[in-house]
Scaffold this motif. Structure first.
Motif, PDB file in Angstrom:
ATOM      1  N   THR A 143      36.247  42.546  37.599  1.00  0.00           N
ATOM      2  CA  THR A 143      37.324  41.737  38.168  1.00  0.00           C
ATOM      3  C   THR A 143      36.922  40.262  38.122  1.00  0.00           C
ATOM      4  OG1 THR A 143      36.406  41.975  40.398  1.00  0.00           O
ATOM      5  CG2 THR A 143      38.087  43.580  39.733  1.00  0.00           C
ATOM      6  N   PRO A 203      35.206  44.841  44.118  1.00  0.00           N
ATOM      7  CA  PRO A 203      35.349  46.260  44.457  1.00  0.00           C
ATOM      8  C   PRO A 203      34.076  46.777  45.136  1.00  0.00           C
ATOM      9  CG  PRO A 203      36.110  45.849  42.223  1.00  0.00           C
ATOM     10  CD  PRO A 203      35.471  44.578  42.709  1.00  0.00           C
ATOM     11  N   GLU A 256      32.201  49.321  44.966  1.00  0.00           N
ATOM     12  CA  GLU A 256      31.106  49.864  44.158  1.00  0.00           C
ATOM     13  C   GLU A 256      30.312  48.776  43.430  1.00  0.00           C
ATOM     14  OE1 GLU A 256      34.915  50.320  41.692  1.00  0.00           O
ATOM     15  OE2 GLU A 256      34.334  50.574  43.792  1.00  0.00           O
ATOM     16  N   ARG A 303      29.981  45.581  44.964  1.00  0.00           N
ATOM     17  CA  ARG A 303      29.699  44.560  45.983  1.00  0.00           C
ATOM     18  C   ARG A 303      28.203  44.286  46.149  1.00  0.00           C
ATOM     19  NH1 ARG A 303      33.658  45.582  50.658  1.00  0.00           N
ATOM     20  NH2 ARG A 303      35.007  45.375  48.850  1.00  0.00           N
TER      21      ARG A 303
END
Length: 91
Positions: A23, A53, A55, A57
């Motif tokens: 992202t 997200p 997972e 972070r």
């Protein structure tokens, strides 16, 4: 942007690229918005970032901390990551 906020932004973008974060890095607040009295946001020494997200972070925050070093503080809030220039005097 100020030099300190540019350092934070560049570190966030480079950290995301290094871990292939799927992202975009989104700055949600700089000197704008309403913050606590005395906030480093008002001096251009802090940015808020959209949370990646879950997972991703931990990897993102770890890499960001490595890139910024000990003079910057990273605080994970409920809805964003707050990053500020906050050098600690070592005695």
């Amino acid at each position: 942007m100020t030099p300190k906020s540019l350092v934070i932004a560049a570190a966030a973008i480079n950290s995301a690229a290094q871990i292939n974060l799927p992202t975009d890095v989104v700055i949600t607040s700089g000197t704008d918005g309403v913050h606590m009295s005395g906030s480093k946001h008002y001096k251009g020494e802090a940015l808020d970032l959209r949370l990646p997200p879950i997972e991703w972070r931990g990897r993102f925050i770890a890499r960001l901390g490595e890139r910024l070093g000990p003079d910057y503080q990273i605080v994970v809030e409920d809805d964003h990551i707050h990053v500020e220039f906050d050098p600690q005097d070592v005695v």
